[in-house]
Design a protein around this motif. Structure first.
Motif, PDB file in Angstrom:
ATOM      1  N   PHE A 150       0.835  -1.206   0.000  1.00  0.00           N
ATOM      2  CA  PHE A 150       0.000   0.000   0.000  1.00  0.00           C
ATOM      3  C   PHE A 150       0.868   1.253   0.000  1.00  0.00           C
ATOM      4  N   VAL A 151       0.365   2.305  -0.655  1.00  0.00           N
ATOM      5  CA  VAL A 151       1.031   3.607  -0.632  1.00  0.00           C
ATOM      6  C   VAL A 151      -0.028   4.693  -0.451  1.00  0.00           C
ATOM      7  N   ASP A 152       0.449   5.918  -0.257  1.00  0.00           N
ATOM      8  CA  ASP A 152      -0.473   7.048  -0.183  1.00  0.00           C
ATOM      9  C   ASP A 152      -0.888   7.451  -1.601  1.00  0.00           C
ATOM     10  N   SER A 153      -2.003   8.150  -1.685  1.00  0.00           N
ATOM     11  CA  SER A 153      -2.605   8.419  -2.999  1.00  0.00           C
ATOM     12  C   SER A 153      -1.718   9.283  -3.887  1.00  0.00           C
ATOM     13  N   HIS A 154      -0.931  10.185  -3.308  1.00  0.00           N
ATOM     14  CA  HIS A 154      -0.112  11.074  -4.145  1.00  0.00           C
ATOM     15  C   HIS A 154       0.925  10.287  -4.933  1.00  0.00           C
ATOM     16  N   MET A 155       1.327   9.122  -4.439  1.00  0.00           N
ATOM     17  CA  MET A 155       2.326   8.315  -5.141  1.00  0.00           C
ATOM     18  C   MET A 155       1.723   7.602  -6.347  1.00  0.00           C
ATOM     19  N   ILE A 156       0.475   7.188  -6.242  1.00  0.00           N
ATOM     20  CA  ILE A 156      -0.210   6.591  -7.391  1.00  0.00           C
ATOM     21  C   ILE A 156      -0.375   7.629  -8.495  1.00  0.00           C
ATOM     22  N   ARG A 157      -0.745   8.822  -8.110  1.00  0.00           N
ATOM     23  CA  ARG A 157      -0.981   9.869  -9.109  1.00  0.00           C
ATOM     24  C   ARG A 157       0.316  10.416  -9.690  1.00  0.00           C
ATOM     25  N   GLY A 158       1.444  10.101  -9.036  1.00  0.00           N
ATOM     26  CA  GLY A 158       2.723  10.542  -9.573  1.00  0.00           C
ATOM     27  C   GLY A 158       3.079  11.963  -9.201  1.00  0.00           C
ATOM     28  N   GLY A 176       6.053  -7.439 -10.860  1.00  0.00           N
ATOM     29  CA  GLY A 176       4.733  -8.042 -10.800  1.00  0.00           C
ATOM     30  C   GLY A 176       4.019  -7.907  -9.470  1.00  0.00           C
ATOM     31  N   VAL A 177       4.466  -7.008  -8.609  1.00  0.00           N
ATOM     32  CA  VAL A 177       3.803  -6.772  -7.336  1.00  0.00           C
ATOM     33  C   VAL A 177       2.690  -5.750  -7.542  1.00  0.00           C
ATOM     34  N   THR A 178       1.565  -5.947  -6.852  1.00  0.00           N
ATOM     35  CA  THR A 178       0.414  -5.043  -6.973  1.00  0.00           C
ATOM     36  C   THR A 178       0.465  -3.984  -5.886  1.00  0.00           C
ATOM     37  N   VAL A 179       0.085  -2.775  -6.245  1.00  0.00           N
ATOM     38  CA  VAL A 179       0.061  -1.673  -5.287  1.00  0.00           C
ATOM     39  C   VAL A 179      -1.347  -1.101  -5.197  1.00  0.00           C
ATOM     40  N   PHE A 180      -1.793  -0.882  -3.964  1.00  0.00           N
ATOM     41  CA  PHE A 180      -3.057  -0.212  -3.676  1.00  0.00           C
ATOM     42  C   PHE A 180      -2.757   1.148  -3.055  1.00  0.00           C
ATOM     43  N   ALA A 181      -3.685   2.094  -3.197  1.00  0.00           N
ATOM     44  CA  ALA A 181      -3.490   3.433  -2.657  1.00  0.00           C
ATOM     45  C   ALA A 181      -4.588   3.792  -1.671  1.00  0.00           C
ATOM     46  N   ARG A 182      -4.205   4.568  -0.685  1.00  0.00           N
ATOM     47  CA  ARG A 182      -5.147   5.017   0.347  1.00  0.00           C
ATOM     48  C   ARG A 182      -6.113   6.055  -0.203  1.00  0.00           C
TER      49      ARG A 182
END
Length: 571
Positions: A228-236, A279-285
């Motif tokens: 899991f990561v924080d949402s800002h990391m998913i958005r780049g 191949g690891v999956t990441v989810f965001a808060r």
């Protein structure tokens, strides 16, 4: 058809405090978390099990927390703690009764019953094993248990790749031994991620630049499927604020990692899950649900009718007042009304369900597919900081179970039902203030890294010596001291001033013990004999710092898999 999936993720953690003080900093932290958070959470799960409800929560219990909860010293001390609290409540009850304060007398009786019930639950329902109780809910399909770094070490700033490897491998092995299966997911300590790139230590005298493995490589190598990561990391997005620009070491780290990451052109959403290299999956808060539950200002926990955290009755430190309308004036606090608070819990749970449904419905309309809303919290929020929190989770689980518009799921459930469709690259960052490493590397705590980095290199050297016999025993204890020193809690407590003196004493103590033990191990390996004082020091360390009785020094000796070239991480 549901509008989407809801994933509740709870992160349960406590640094190693056994044999390191009692109150205000020390074992009382652990006892408080157990009685206020873990037992009420288990009670909520038990009631849902009896109702035939499987909320599929994703629950992380850090290995170092589990080690403490399984320690006989905790089990005996916890019962004494609860009995002492019940006695303080009895004394408060007699005091209030003598003063003619009938409402307060009733509240004191409530506390007396509550702590007595906790002892009964711990002894008879849990069999004195909190971790075993969580395992039973996993085995019955109510939750999915995941792991974390062994002692909550901060992966991006670790001084050697072998230290990151040891944190992950020890986490996986201890999880499998305790819970009976390999963990599919991991809560990265502080949700901190670093890709692979040419790295330079941000503290100390080492000016070398060398290629680092990305965090996801260690996860994939050890069978971890998601994190899991924080949402800002998913958005780049870039870190918020300018602190990283003001602290030269952080600015250099940021510039190095930024060279390997370009902001994405495509739209990304925290309601999607993505694959990253290996191949690891990441989810965001999800940020919206976070505020409603975390915030004491605009969220549910700040309601005037909930239990006040700061005002306490001494010497027992029990709480008898509600937050009240004047939040800042402790003298203006009104007596707590548990019945009114219980009514609000149900209302707030219903409101939260509507927020989740609205958010997921909006995303489904935009993306034309079901998304996943990931609500991530520290477990200790529920019960310790927000007293009514465990009951809120119970109401939430029950309401969602009967709502056809929502599907409750764990991280593993989502991967099985709907594998990630897109691969992305992540920037470096964390869920801390500013989204980067600011909390864990700054003017107040950079000295900890300058002390830690030489110890991590020495541990690698020591593990490569092939020590046996007494030298191996000493080296294993040195590894324990290093693991405890690596906990990110020490930098956090220094930065936030919440227990600064305690952290500033604990961290160098573990480093000093490591250094002396490492030197002893090398001498014994070379044929020397320890004197009585040195043997006594070893025994003291083994008693005082005793987690992970079975350690594999090979974790620190060599990387299991070769380093991928940094070019492989370029976006």
């Amino acid at each position: 058809m549901p509008v989407g999936r809801f994933m509740l993720v709870l992160h349960s953690h406590m640094p190693y405090v056994l044999s390191h003080g009692k109150s205000p900093h020390g074992t009382d932290w652990l006892f408080e978390a157990a009685v206020e958070c873990y037992l009420p959470l288990l009670d909520a799960l038990d009631r849902m099990r009896q109702a035939g409800v499987k909320p599929r929560w994703t629950v992380n219990m850090t290995p170092i927390l589990a080690e403490q909860l399984d320690d006989p010293a905790f089990q005996e001390g916890f019962i004494e703690y609860c009995e002492e609290k019940a006695e303080f409540a009895r004394q408060d009850r007699e005091l209030f009764e003598a003063q003619g304060e009938l409402w307060m007398t009733g509240l004191a009786a409530m506390w007396e019953r509550w702590f007595t019930k906790a002892v009964i639950q711990f002894k008879h329902q849990c069999g004195r094993s909190i971790t075993g109780s969580f395992k039973s809910f996993q085995d019955d399909g109510l939750i999915e248990l995941i792991t974390c770094g062994a002692t909550h070490g901060y992966f991006p700033l670790a001084g050697t790749d072998e230290s990151v490897q040891a944190q992950v491998k020890l986490a996986v092995s201890s999880h499998k031994k305790r819970f009976g299966s390999d963990p599919r997911g991991i809560w990265l300590p502080e949700c901190a991620y670093r890709p692979g790139y040419s790295w330079k230590a941000p503290a100390g005298d080492d000016e070398a630049v060398w290629d680092r493995k990305g965090v996801e490589q260690f996860l994939a190598e050890n069978g971890i499927e998601y994190f899991f990561v924080d949402s800002h990391m998913i958005r780049g997005g870039e870190p918020l604020g300018t602190y990283w620009q003001k602290f030269p070491q952080l600015a250099e780290l940021f510039s190095r990692s930024k060279e390997l990451f370009s902001p994405p052109d495509e739209y990304r959403s925290e309601y999607e899950h993505y694959l990253i290299p290996e191949g690891v999956t990441v989810f965001a808060r999800d940020p919206q649900s976070t505020v409603k539950v975390w915030s004491g200002d605009v969220g549910y926990p700040g309601n005037p009718f909930y239990l006040e955290f700061h005002k306490q009755q001494y010497p027992g430190r029990l709480r008898y007042w509600r937050i009240s309308e004047d939040k800042s004036n402790l003298g203006a606090k009104q007596p707590y009304d548990p019945w009114r608070a219980h009514e609000l819990v149900a209302e707030h749970a219903a409101d939260f369900v509507n927020i989740v449904k609205g958010t997921l419905a909006q995303y489904k309309g935009q993306a034309n597919r079901e998304g996943t809303l990931v609500a991530m919290y520290d477990t200790e929020l529920f019960g310790h900081w927000w007293w009514e929190g465990p009951e809120f989770l119970y109401e939430l689980g029950m309401k969602m179970a009967s709502d056809p518009d929502l599907q409750m799921c764990s991280g593993g459930d989502v991967i099985d039902q709907d594998p990630a469709r897109h691969m992305i690259h992540l920037p470096e960052g964390s869920w801390g203030e500013g989204g980067y490493h600011n909390v864990w590397l700054n003017e107040d705590n950079h000295w900890t890294w300058a002390m830690l980095y030489p110890a991590q290199k020495w541990m690698r050297h020591l593990a490569r010596l092939g020590v046996t016999g007494l030298a191996q025993e000493i080296a294993e204890q040195a590894a324990r001291e290093l693991l405890l020193a690596e906990a990110s809690d020490w930098q956090f407590l220094i930065s936030t001033f919440s227990a600064k003196d305690y952290a500033e004493a604990r961290f160098p103590d573990h480093i000093d013990r490591f250094n002396r033990l490492a030197e002893m191990a090398e001498r014994v390996h070379g044929g020397a004999t320890l004197n009585e004082e040195e043997l006594e020091f070893l025994r003291d360390c083994q008693v005082k710092d005793a987690p992970f009785p079975e350690l594999d020094l090979s974790y620190w000796a060599h990387l299991d898999h070769p380093l991928r070239p940094p070019e492989a991480y370029r976006s």
